[in-house]
Design an enzyme around this catalytic site. Structure first.
Site, PDB file in Angstrom:
ATOM      1  N   GLY A  46       0.876  -1.411   0.104  1.00  8.42           N
ATOM      2  CA  GLY A  46      -0.010  -0.049  -0.057  1.00  8.42           C
ATOM      3  C   GLY A  46       0.907   0.996  -0.002  1.00  8.42           C
ATOM      4  O   GLY A  46       0.254   2.378  -0.090  1.00  8.42           O
ATOM      5  N   GLU A  47       2.103   1.323   0.094  1.00  7.76           N
ATOM      6  CA  GLU A  47       2.968   2.250   0.224  1.00  7.76           C
ATOM      7  C   GLU A  47       3.080   3.095  -1.299  1.00  7.76           C
ATOM      8  O   GLU A  47       2.682   2.288  -2.189  1.00  7.76           O
ATOM      9  CB  GLU A  47       4.460   1.963   0.380  1.00  7.76           C
ATOM     10  CG  GLU A  47       4.382   1.679   1.896  1.00  7.76           C
ATOM     11  CD  GLU A  47       5.930   1.277   2.098  1.00  7.76           C
ATOM     12  OE1 GLU A  47       6.849   1.531   1.743  1.00  7.76           O
ATOM     13  OE2 GLU A  47       6.278   0.729   3.445  1.00  7.76           O
ATOM     14  N   ARG A 104     -12.980  19.488   9.327  1.00  4.88           N
ATOM     15  CA  ARG A 104     -14.268  19.850  10.435  1.00  4.88           C
ATOM     16  C   ARG A 104     -13.684  19.657  11.775  1.00  4.88           C
ATOM     17  O   ARG A 104     -14.448  20.110  12.630  1.00  4.88           O
ATOM     18  CB  ARG A 104     -15.286  18.723   9.989  1.00  4.88           C
ATOM     19  CG  ARG A 104     -16.301  19.126   8.935  1.00  4.88           C
ATOM     20  CD  ARG A 104     -17.359  18.183   8.596  1.00  4.88           C
ATOM     21  NE  ARG A 104     -16.595  16.966   7.802  1.00  4.88           N
ATOM     22  CZ  ARG A 104     -17.334  15.843   7.374  1.00  4.88           C
ATOM     23  NH1 ARG A 104     -18.649  15.922   7.515  1.00  4.88           N
ATOM     24  NH2 ARG A 104     -16.646  15.046   6.800  1.00  4.88           N
ATOM     25  N   GLN A 105     -12.548  18.988  11.783  1.00  4.61           N
ATOM     26  CA  GLN A 105     -11.981  18.789  13.293  1.00  4.61           C
ATOM     27  C   GLN A 105     -11.000  20.029  13.722  1.00  4.61           C
ATOM     28  O   GLN A 105      -9.865  20.182  13.517  1.00  4.61           O
ATOM     29  CB  GLN A 105     -11.174  17.709  13.377  1.00  4.61           C
ATOM     30  CG  GLN A 105     -12.213  16.491  13.007  1.00  4.61           C
ATOM     31  CD  GLN A 105     -11.519  15.070  13.040  1.00  4.61           C
ATOM     32  OE1 GLN A 105     -10.337  14.925  13.836  1.00  4.61           O
ATOM     33  NE2 GLN A 105     -11.873  14.281  12.371  1.00  4.61           N
ATOM     34  N   ASP A 178     -28.632  25.497   9.519  1.00  7.32           N
ATOM     35  CA  ASP A 178     -28.102  25.689  10.879  1.00  7.32           C
ATOM     36  C   ASP A 178     -27.610  26.982  11.450  1.00  7.32           C
ATOM     37  O   ASP A 178     -27.203  27.796  10.561  1.00  7.32           O
ATOM     38  CB  ASP A 178     -27.368  24.349  11.587  1.00  7.32           C
ATOM     39  CG  ASP A 178     -25.973  24.305  10.872  1.00  7.32           C
ATOM     40  OD1 ASP A 178     -25.491  25.152  10.643  1.00  7.32           O
ATOM     41  OD2 ASP A 178     -25.798  23.037  10.324  1.00  7.32           O
ATOM     42  N   LYS A 201     -32.408  24.230  15.011  1.00  8.55           N
ATOM     43  CA  LYS A 201     -32.411  22.994  15.525  1.00  8.55           C
ATOM     44  C   LYS A 201     -32.767  22.932  16.952  1.00  8.55           C
ATOM     45  O   LYS A 201     -31.974  23.468  17.607  1.00  8.55           O
ATOM     46  CB  LYS A 201     -31.453  22.177  15.096  1.00  8.55           C
ATOM     47  CG  LYS A 201     -31.414  21.868  13.643  1.00  8.55           C
ATOM     48  CD  LYS A 201     -30.303  20.944  13.179  1.00  8.55           C
ATOM     49  CE  LYS A 201     -29.084  21.482  13.330  1.00  8.55           C
ATOM     50  NZ  LYS A 201     -27.761  20.462  12.821  1.00  8.55           N
ATOM     51  N   THR A 234     -23.547  13.216   4.547  1.00 10.41           N
ATOM     52  CA  THR A 234     -24.637  11.998   4.269  1.00 10.41           C
ATOM     53  C   THR A 234     -25.898  12.734   3.808  1.00 10.41           C
ATOM     54  O   THR A 234     -26.863  12.083   3.689  1.00 10.41           O
ATOM     55  CB  THR A 234     -24.761  11.500   5.518  1.00 10.41           C
ATOM     56  OG1 THR A 234     -24.976  12.524   6.565  1.00 10.41           O
ATOM     57  CG2 THR A 234     -23.206  10.849   5.994  1.00 10.41           C
ATOM     58  N   GLY A 236     -28.176  14.246   5.651  1.00 11.54           N
ATOM     59  CA  GLY A 236     -29.146  14.177   6.883  1.00 11.54           C
ATOM     60  C   GLY A 236     -29.646  15.292   6.945  1.00 11.54           C
ATOM     61  O   GLY A 236     -30.772  15.696   7.164  1.00 11.54           O
TER      62      GLY A 236
END
Length: 325
Positions: A46-47, A104-105, A178, A201, A234, A236
């Site tokens: 996988g390298e 997002r983090q 939101d 919400k 996703t 949602g």
């Protein structure tokens, strides 16, 4: 022609990872050059191996890679590309990530959590990047994570102008799904000359860990609602927001976002929803299995090409957005 030379023999070279060669090809075409030939190889474990097939010494290198699925491999591939350029004596290396992974983090919500967005920028800086270019970062503060210049590009003009051509703006309302997207929606409303609404919400006290109550703040009854976000993952949030708007009497809902991540059930959810059209950019590739009839994808290649040209010619990237809200 692989590169573009400026006065004093300065040379622009565009390099592309393997995740979205179509976008890189479009950017190269806009610049009037070819994507630099690169050899990629995956070893049995996988390298990833990268080698450039012509000299990059002294060039102004732009390394374009979309952080799409498989996201960790795409990030690692770009890091290795940057390292190869540094060791081959490229004069300046600009990392171009239309969608920056892990953005997002960007802060700790609770104890013992990482700030992965900061880790990402540190990795690229350590690999040898001098500059970072991204489109619609999840939060503006990420610009301060990278210890060097950051070109934060906006897809708003591309998306908003398209949507405005498809609807009667006099009957349209821009909606934030939101509280966190209010600033984005506000920019949209300013550009389109449309009113703004916000979906608030609230949690149902009788149902744990589930958002049940949506309060719509603003006038949406009988209007075409344009739900705007930076990304659709996703789907949602966006589908529930659309349902809330229809409950409040909206006549039509269009969803618009820069980044179409479209993970898991997203395509099915959007296709089966009451949303009439989903408008995204090609900041991420959309494979056939994630595409659906309601999806419209707009190209950001002209935007990236103009920004790259401004950086190369020591011009102003900010000038691309002056007056764009």
């Amino acid at each position: 022609m692989t590169g573009m030379k400026a006065a004093g023999q300065k040379k622009l070279m565009l390099f592309s990872g393997r995740n979205h060669p179509e976008l890189a090809g479009q950017v190269a075409e806009q610049l009037g050059i070819d994507v630099a030939p690169t050899k990629f190889q995956d070893f049995a474990n996988g390298e990833i191996f990268v080698r450039y097939l012509e000299s990059v010494r002294g060039c102004d290198a732009f390394v374009l890679q979309c952080h799409s699925d498989p996201i960790n491999e795409s990030i690692m591939e770009q890091l290795i590309m940057v390292d190869a350029l540094k060791r081959a004596s490229a004069k300046r290396i600009t990392v171009v990530t239309p969608f920056l992974g892990y953005a997002r983090q960007d802060k700790k919500h609770r104890g013992r959590e990482p700030i992965s967005a900061r880790l990402m920028t540190d990795l690229f800086y350590t690999a040898g990047a001098h500059r970072l270019m991204a489109v619609d970062l999840h939060t503006d503060q990420i610009q301060g994570f990278f210890d060097g210049p950051v070109d934060h590009l906006f897809a708003l003009p591309i998306l908003a102008d398209y949507v405005a051509s498809q609807v009667d703006v006099a009957d349209a309302t821009v909606v934030s799904p939101d509280a966190g997207r209010v600033r984005t929606a506000d920019r949209w409303a300013d550009r389109m000359g449309a009113p703004l609404a916000i979906i608030h919400k609230r949690r149902d006290p009788d149902v744990a860990n589930e958002v049940k109550v949506h309060e719509v703040v603003g006038e949406v009854e009988g209007r075409t609602c344009i739900l705007v976000d930076d990304m659709i993952d996703t789907a949602g949030t966006i589908v529930k927001a659309a349902d809330a708007l229809f409950e409040q009497g909206a006549s039509k809902v269009i969803a618009a976002a820069t980044h179409g991540v479209l993970s898991g059930p997203a395509a099915e959810r959007l296709q089966n929803s009451r949303i009439s059209e989903v408008v995204i950019t090609n900041s991420l590739p959309v494979p056939k299995e994630r595409s659906f009839d309601k999806l419209t994808q707009l190209s950001i290649a002209p935007l990236l090409a103009r920004a790259i040209n401004e950086v190369f010619s020591d011009g102003s990237v900010t000038s691309l957005f002056e007056g764009a809200s």
